[in-house]
Design a protein around this motif. Sequence first.
Motif, PDB file in Angstrom:
ATOM      1  N   THR A   1      23.205 141.998 -54.356  1.00 49.89           N
ATOM      2  CA  THR A   1      23.322 141.910 -52.902  1.00 49.89           C
ATOM      3  C   THR A   1      22.041 142.433 -52.264  1.00 49.89           C
ATOM      4  OG1 THR A   1      24.345 144.090 -52.756  1.00 49.89           O
ATOM      5  CG2 THR A   1      25.828 142.204 -52.948  1.00 49.89           C
ATOM      6  N   GLY A   2      21.801 141.992 -51.048  1.00 50.21           N
ATOM      7  CA  GLY A   2      20.620 142.436 -50.327  1.00 50.21           C
ATOM      8  C   GLY A   2      20.779 142.143 -48.851  1.00 50.21           C
ATOM      9  N   SER A   3      19.771 142.475 -48.086  1.00 47.32           N
ATOM     10  CA  SER A   3      19.793 142.194 -46.653  1.00 47.32           C
ATOM     11  C   SER A   3      18.359 142.085 -46.147  1.00 47.32           C
ATOM     12  CB  SER A   3      20.540 143.287 -45.894  1.00 47.32           C
ATOM     13  OG  SER A   3      19.863 144.518 -46.008  1.00 47.32           O
TER      14      SER A   3
ATOM     15  N   VAL B   1      20.863 140.073 -41.807  1.00 47.96           N
ATOM     16  CA  VAL B   1      21.535 139.052 -42.604  1.00 47.96           C
ATOM     17  C   VAL B   1      21.778 139.630 -43.998  1.00 47.96           C
ATOM     18  CG1 VAL B   1      21.346 136.738 -43.589  1.00 47.96           C
ATOM     19  CG2 VAL B   1      20.381 137.210 -41.336  1.00 47.96           C
ATOM     20  N   TYR B   2      23.028 139.537 -44.463  1.00 48.17           N
ATOM     21  CA  TYR B   2      23.390 140.034 -45.786  1.00 48.17           C
ATOM     22  C   TYR B   2      23.435 138.880 -46.768  1.00 48.17           C
ATOM     23  CZ  TYR B   2      24.543 144.277 -43.288  1.00 48.17           C
ATOM     24  OH  TYR B   2      24.470 145.399 -42.505  1.00 48.17           O
TER      25      TYR B   2
END
Length: 140
Positions: A77-79, A88-89
């Motif tokens: 996961t990141g953003s 924004v994820y």
Amino acid sequence: MNSVNLTGRLTRDPDIRYTDSGSSIARFTLAVDRRYKTENGPTADFVSCVAFGKSAEFVEKYFQKGMKMELSGRIQTGSYTNQDGNKVYTTDVVAEQLGFGESKSASQSHAGGQKSQGYGPADADGFMNVPDGIDEELPF
């Protein structure tokens, strides 16, 4: 343990990019059928995937839209903040091992390519008929 195994078809040709240092990155989406389907519900999930380095080069060389792929990897996961200033994820599957999910001729028929020229149609057991006298042409 963060471990993912997927088998699905590419929804489009992989997007290949290169870093300034020359390392390759392949981004693609796999359509993965659901085992249990509900009435009027989705029958597949569309999973965003990414491959790096040699794996990305393998994807670039051998895969295209419609081909079936087997993938083992991990969820990441990141953003980031987009141009409008909104956060924004993201969730991607990072490919660690990749492979073909079907034979070349089967994948070409799904990908819109031509079927390979063989020695004739396959029997019910999946093997092709080999013509008489072919033994003389074999190098071994």
